[in-house]
Motif scaffolding. Structure first.
Motif, PDB file in Angstrom:
ATOM      1  N   VAL A  27       3.184  -6.751  -9.344  1.00  0.00           N
ATOM      2  CA  VAL A  27       1.842  -7.169  -9.764  1.00  0.00           C
ATOM      3  C   VAL A  27       1.389  -6.367 -10.977  1.00  0.00           C
ATOM      4  N   ILE A  28       1.666  -5.068 -10.984  1.00  0.00           N
ATOM      5  CA  ILE A  28       1.259  -4.234 -12.117  1.00  0.00           C
ATOM      6  C   ILE A  28       1.946  -4.678 -13.401  1.00  0.00           C
ATOM      7  N   TYR A  29       3.240  -4.921 -13.339  1.00  0.00           N
ATOM      8  CA  TYR A  29       3.980  -5.284 -14.539  1.00  0.00           C
ATOM      9  C   TYR A  29       3.750  -6.732 -14.963  1.00  0.00           C
ATOM     10  N   SER A  30       3.076  -7.519 -14.118  1.00  0.00           N
ATOM     11  CA  SER A  30       2.709  -8.856 -14.583  1.00  0.00           C
ATOM     12  C   SER A  30       1.612  -8.803 -15.636  1.00  0.00           C
ATOM     13  N   PHE A  31       0.919  -7.666 -15.732  1.00  0.00           N
ATOM     14  CA  PHE A  31      -0.117  -7.462 -16.750  1.00  0.00           C
ATOM     15  C   PHE A  31       0.392  -6.599 -17.903  1.00  0.00           C
ATOM     16  N   ASN A  32       1.693  -6.506 -18.043  1.00  0.00           N
ATOM     17  CA  ASN A  32       2.291  -5.695 -19.095  1.00  0.00           C
ATOM     18  C   ASN A  32       2.290  -6.459 -20.422  1.00  0.00           C
ATOM     19  N   GLU A  33       1.938  -5.766 -21.489  1.00  0.00           N
ATOM     20  CA  GLU A  33       1.919  -6.370 -22.820  1.00  0.00           C
ATOM     21  C   GLU A  33       3.320  -6.668 -23.321  1.00  0.00           C
ATOM     22  N   LEU A  36       9.543  -6.618 -22.243  1.00  0.00           N
ATOM     23  CA  LEU A  36      10.461  -5.847 -21.417  1.00  0.00           C
ATOM     24  C   LEU A  36       9.735  -5.450 -20.130  1.00  0.00           C
ATOM     25  N   VAL A  37      10.236  -5.899 -19.022  1.00  0.00           N
ATOM     26  CA  VAL A  37       9.506  -5.731 -17.757  1.00  0.00           C
ATOM     27  C   VAL A  37       9.526  -4.303 -17.251  1.00  0.00           C
ATOM     28  N   THR A  38      10.384  -3.457 -17.806  1.00  0.00           N
ATOM     29  CA  THR A  38      10.459  -2.078 -17.342  1.00  0.00           C
ATOM     30  C   THR A  38       9.791  -1.102 -18.307  1.00  0.00           C
ATOM     31  N   VAL A 228      14.875 -11.000 -15.784  1.00  0.00           N
ATOM     32  CA  VAL A 228      13.511 -11.164 -15.290  1.00  0.00           C
ATOM     33  C   VAL A 228      12.550 -11.142 -16.466  1.00  0.00           C
ATOM     34  N   SER A 229      11.753 -12.189 -16.580  1.00  0.00           N
ATOM     35  CA  SER A 229      10.773 -12.282 -17.657  1.00  0.00           C
ATOM     36  C   SER A 229       9.383 -11.974 -17.112  1.00  0.00           C
ATOM     37  N   PRO A 230       8.451 -11.575 -17.978  1.00  0.00           N
ATOM     38  CA  PRO A 230       7.082 -11.324 -17.498  1.00  0.00           C
ATOM     39  C   PRO A 230       6.428 -12.557 -16.882  1.00  0.00           C
ATOM     40  N   GLU A 231       6.853 -13.765 -17.279  1.00  0.00           N
ATOM     41  CA  GLU A 231       6.302 -14.975 -16.680  1.00  0.00           C
ATOM     42  C   GLU A 231       6.671 -15.073 -15.209  1.00  0.00           C
ATOM     43  N   ILE A 232       7.862 -14.612 -14.849  1.00  0.00           N
ATOM     44  CA  ILE A 232       8.263 -14.595 -13.446  1.00  0.00           C
ATOM     45  C   ILE A 232       7.368 -13.644 -12.660  1.00  0.00           C
ATOM     46  N   ASN A 233       7.053 -12.486 -13.252  1.00  0.00           N
ATOM     47  CA  ASN A 233       6.135 -11.556 -12.597  1.00  0.00           C
ATOM     48  C   ASN A 233       4.753 -12.179 -12.405  1.00  0.00           C
ATOM     49  N   ALA A 234       4.271 -12.891 -13.428  1.00  0.00           N
ATOM     50  CA  ALA A 234       2.962 -13.541 -13.319  1.00  0.00           C
ATOM     51  C   ALA A 234       2.972 -14.617 -12.240  1.00  0.00           C
ATOM     52  N   LEU A 235       4.042 -15.406 -12.195  1.00  0.00           N
ATOM     53  CA  LEU A 235       4.148 -16.448 -11.177  1.00  0.00           C
ATOM     54  C   LEU A 235       4.197 -15.848  -9.779  1.00  0.00           C
TER      55      LEU A 235
END
Length: 272
Positions: A27-33, A36-38, A228-235
């Motif tokens: 959830v935190i990394y879904s709000f990452n600018e 790169l998810v890490t 893993v893309s940030p869109e996957i984290n958002a979803l």
């Protein structure tokens, strides 16, 4: 009364951390600018906007919802009928075989179920698509509905049906007006269970889906294989939010019904 020891507290802490810490990080990394998810590059909600404009994910979500609603509805009807036959029909020829066919998908590996359905669809010349996914999900989820409903029918007081029959109801009217409203919570629970299983399924849908139909778990899996893309984290965050709201709402409704029942009992006790 046993005290809550440090060992229990430590075990409970590690257990909850193992279960929920990955979700919190997601959830935190879904709000990452950053893409790169890490690598944290600042707070941003742009990936939610990217997700809502991604036609592939939106189409897959729509297919998943259609399949889940239709398959769970059919599975609920068939599962309720199967449970009624198993509980009310007593001993009949082929009952053991029938119950075995109902409960077999519960222990059958999903790979075997998906492969067998794939061979069936190929053998009868059926084009794979949304319809075949619905058939596959109905096949494996109706047994879960049957188990839930049959557990309620076993404890059902049949004298209520007999009273309705004595008052002039036909068997169908007694079932519709007496039995079905009483077992409705179990039927609804079976529908929700089948709906959840359909939303979550990846293996069986991968075997039975064609090029024209892709479910959301399949789309997520194909995207994750490339990274893993940030869109996957958002979803995933949106799915977690929906599930959390559903659990909280169900808890509040259950608590309110319990309080209402207690108030009714207190009122009846005062009246008596």
């Amino acid at each position: 009364m046993r005290r809550f020891s440090w060992f229990n507290a430590t075990s409970l802490t590690f257990g909850f951390a193992f279960l929920y810490l990955p979700m919190i990080i997601l959830v935190i990394y879904s709000f990452n600018e950053s893409r790169l998810v890490t690598v944290w590059a600042g707070f941003s909600t742009k990936w939610y906007g990217e997700l809502l404009s991604n036609e592939l994910f939106l189409d897959a979500a729509w297919v998943t919802l259609k399949v889940a609603v239709v398959s769970s509805s059919i599975a609920t009807v068939l599962g309720t009928m199967a449970a009624y036959v198993l509980v009310r029909s007593g001993r009949f020829s082929g009952r053991t075989l029938f119950s075995g066919m109902i409960y077999a998908p519960l222990v059958m590996p999903e790979v075997i179920t998906g492969l067998s359905l794939l061979l069936l669809f190929i053998g009868i010349g059926m084009d794979r698509g949304v319809f075949t996914i619905v058939l596959a999900h109905t096949t494996f989820s109706m047994c879960f509905v049957s188990v839930v409903v049959s557990s309620r029918l076993v404890t059902f007081d049949r004298s209520l049906e007999e009273a309705a029959l004595d008052l002039g109801c036909t068997p169908w009217q007694a079932f519709r007006l007496v039995t079905l409203p009483i077992i409705a919570p179990a039927v609804i629970s079976g529908w929700l269970l089948a709906f959840t299983l359909s939303l979550d399924d990846l293996v069986i849908a991968s075997f039975t889906a064609g090029p024209s139909a892709t479910t959301l778990p399949m789309r997520i899996w194909s995207s994750v294989r490339l990274g893993v893309s940030p869109e996957i984290n958002a979803l995933s965050t949106l799915l977690i939010a929906v599930v959390t709201l559903g659990v909280i709402s169900a808890s509040l409704v259950s608590k309110r019904n319990l309080m209402r029942q207690q108030q009714d009992e207190q009122t009846a006790a005062r009246t008596a």
